[in-house]
Design a protein around this motif. Sequence first.
Motif, mmCIF file in Angstrom:
data_model
loop_
_atom_site.group_PDB
_atom_site.id
_atom_site.type_symbol
_atom_site.label_atom_id
_atom_site.label_comp_id
_atom_site.label_asym_id
_atom_site.label_seq_id
_atom_site.Cartn_x
_atom_site.Cartn_y
_atom_site.Cartn_z
ATOM 1 N N UNK A 32 -2.768 17.155 -1.158
ATOM 2 C CA UNK A 32 -2.300 15.829 -0.762
ATOM 3 C C UNK A 32 -3.424 14.804 -0.916
ATOM 4 N N UNK A 33 -3.034 13.574 -1.295
ATOM 5 C CA UNK A 33 -3.953 12.447 -1.357
ATOM 6 C C UNK A 33 -3.362 11.299 -0.535
ATOM 7 N N UNK A 34 -4.231 10.556 0.129
ATOM 8 C CA UNK A 34 -3.813 9.349 0.842
ATOM 9 C C UNK A 34 -4.511 8.147 0.200
ATOM 10 N N UNK A 35 -3.720 7.158 -0.212
ATOM 11 C CA UNK A 35 -4.236 5.979 -0.919
ATOM 12 C C UNK A 35 -4.128 4.762 0.002
ATOM 13 N N UNK A 36 -5.244 4.251 0.483
ATOM 14 C CA UNK A 36 -5.190 3.027 1.290
ATOM 15 C C UNK A 36 -5.160 1.792 0.383
ATOM 16 N N UNK A 37 -4.388 0.798 0.779
ATOM 17 C CA UNK A 37 -4.332 -0.454 0.034
ATOM 18 C C UNK A 37 -5.494 -1.359 0.428
ATOM 19 N N UNK A 38 -5.735 -2.376 -0.394
ATOM 20 C CA UNK A 38 -6.812 -3.323 -0.114
ATOM 21 C C UNK A 38 -6.316 -4.755 0.068
ATOM 22 N N UNK A 39 -5.228 -5.147 -0.615
ATOM 23 C CA UNK A 39 -4.685 -6.491 -0.456
ATOM 24 C C UNK A 39 -3.278 -6.535 -1.039
ATOM 25 N N UNK A 61 -2.381 -2.576 3.908
ATOM 26 C CA UNK A 61 -3.191 -3.451 4.736
ATOM 27 C C UNK A 61 -4.078 -4.349 3.911
ATOM 28 N N UNK A 62 -4.836 -5.191 4.636
ATOM 29 C CA UNK A 62 -5.762 -6.143 4.016
ATOM 30 C C UNK A 62 -7.191 -5.747 4.354
ATOM 31 N N UNK A 63 -7.919 -5.272 3.355
ATOM 32 C CA UNK A 63 -9.331 -4.920 3.480
ATOM 33 C C UNK A 63 -10.138 -6.213 3.643
ATOM 34 N N UNK A 64 -11.141 -6.237 4.547
ATOM 35 C CA UNK A 64 -11.906 -7.486 4.725
ATOM 36 C C UNK A 64 -12.578 -8.000 3.461
ATOM 37 N N UNK A 65 -12.913 -7.124 2.515
ATOM 38 C CA UNK A 65 -13.563 -7.556 1.276
ATOM 39 C C UNK A 65 -12.641 -8.369 0.377
ATOM 40 N N UNK A 66 -11.341 -8.311 0.639
ATOM 41 C CA UNK A 66 -10.377 -8.946 -0.253
ATOM 42 C C UNK A 66 -9.662 -10.121 0.399
ATOM 43 N N UNK A 67 -10.232 -10.646 1.480
ATOM 44 C CA UNK A 67 -9.563 -11.729 2.194
ATOM 45 C C UNK A 67 -9.574 -13.048 1.429
ATOM 46 N N UNK A 68 -10.363 -13.141 0.363
ATOM 47 C CA UNK A 68 -10.293 -14.338 -0.467
ATOM 48 C C UNK A 68 -8.958 -14.420 -1.215
ATOM 49 N N UNK A 87 8.920 7.342 3.375
ATOM 50 C CA UNK A 87 8.316 8.391 4.199
ATOM 51 C C UNK A 87 6.826 8.551 3.903
ATOM 52 N N UNK A 88 6.399 8.125 2.711
ATOM 53 C CA UNK A 88 5.003 8.323 2.309
ATOM 54 C C UNK A 88 4.062 7.232 2.833
ATOM 55 N N UNK A 89 4.592 6.246 3.521
ATOM 56 C CA UNK A 89 3.749 5.226 4.156
ATOM 57 C C UNK A 89 3.350 5.748 5.534
ATOM 58 N N UNK A 90 2.059 6.081 5.688
ATOM 59 C CA UNK A 90 1.663 6.807 6.894
ATOM 60 C C UNK A 90 0.617 6.071 7.746
ATOM 61 N N UNK A 91 0.244 4.828 7.383
ATOM 62 C CA UNK A 91 -0.769 4.121 8.168
ATOM 63 C C UNK A 91 -0.827 2.653 7.767
ATOM 64 N N UNK A 92 -1.575 1.876 8.556
ATOM 65 C CA UNK A 92 -1.964 0.526 8.204
ATOM 66 C C UNK A 92 -3.445 0.572 7.839
ATOM 67 N N UNK A 93 -3.780 0.070 6.649
ATOM 68 C CA UNK A 93 -5.184 0.110 6.272
ATOM 69 C C UNK A 93 -5.398 -0.064 4.784
ATOM 70 N N UNK A 94 -6.606 -0.287 4.283
ATOM 71 C CA UNK A 94 -7.668 -0.184 5.261
ATOM 72 C C UNK A 94 -8.003 -1.570 5.809
ATOM 73 N N UNK A 95 -8.301 -1.629 7.074
ATOM 74 C CA UNK A 95 -8.513 -2.890 7.772
ATOM 75 C C UNK A 95 -9.795 -2.797 8.592
#
Length: 255
Positions: A32-39, A61-68, A87-95
């Motif tokens: 299994x792999x988990x892929x966090x979003x950035x923006x 989620x919105x990573x702080x590095x991508x808030x621009x 079902x594959x959405x398992x978290x909020x992040x990365x934040x």
Amino acid sequence: MFIDSHCHVNFACFDEQRDKLISSLAYQQIDKLIIPATHRSTWQDIIDLCCQYPNLYYSLGYHPHFLDHYEDGDLIYLQALVNRRERQCIAIGEIGLDKRISTDMRMQEDIFIEQVKIAEKFKLPIILHVVQKQGRVLEILRQLKFTQGGVYHAFSGSEDIALAFIALGFKIGVGGVVTYPNALKTRKTLRLLPVESLILETDSPDMPVYKQRDKVNTPLNLLPIFTALAELRSESKECLAKQLYQNTLNIFSCK
């Protein structure tokens, strides 16, 4: 079996090898792999990618590095996506919060707080990116009475900081830093922490392992990370692997 709890195989550097890479994971017992979003612009692409592969899971989620990239309405859209999530959405992040970047800290905090509230509303864990703001992140989580836990991603620090997050229901993400012999403080901390608090991650394509041969870090480097951790711990490799796998399932519903 192993789970890479944090990797960005949606990034463009994997476009030419992604199918082959994902197919090869089973030979290394990575199932299994988990892929966090950035923006925002990555959210739908990640959802579409995970729909192609049943062993891929994701967070939004919105990573702080991508808030621009941030625009009004983005968090409303995030909440709408989470509300109708697969079902594959398992978290909020990365934040999280990052002191080293130029983005205004008030903006970072405001968007972080709103995302924590979304996670609490939908009973999802969070994936944390924290750089030199551990105390403030802990303060916010306590003030909001956040109960869903999550992962302190890319942990590098003291036992006291790790235990403070563990007390709030968080796991500690063990990545490439554990493979570096000179990472003395982090390696000592990972040796002392409760085994139930640890999970594995590569943060690929970032966070290369020590003396990495390939140009790009991939989820296949989960194995040298596990080996480096096992060398620090008293548990047998078999017991450690089983516990790390179960820890990941305990915090993320990727079954």
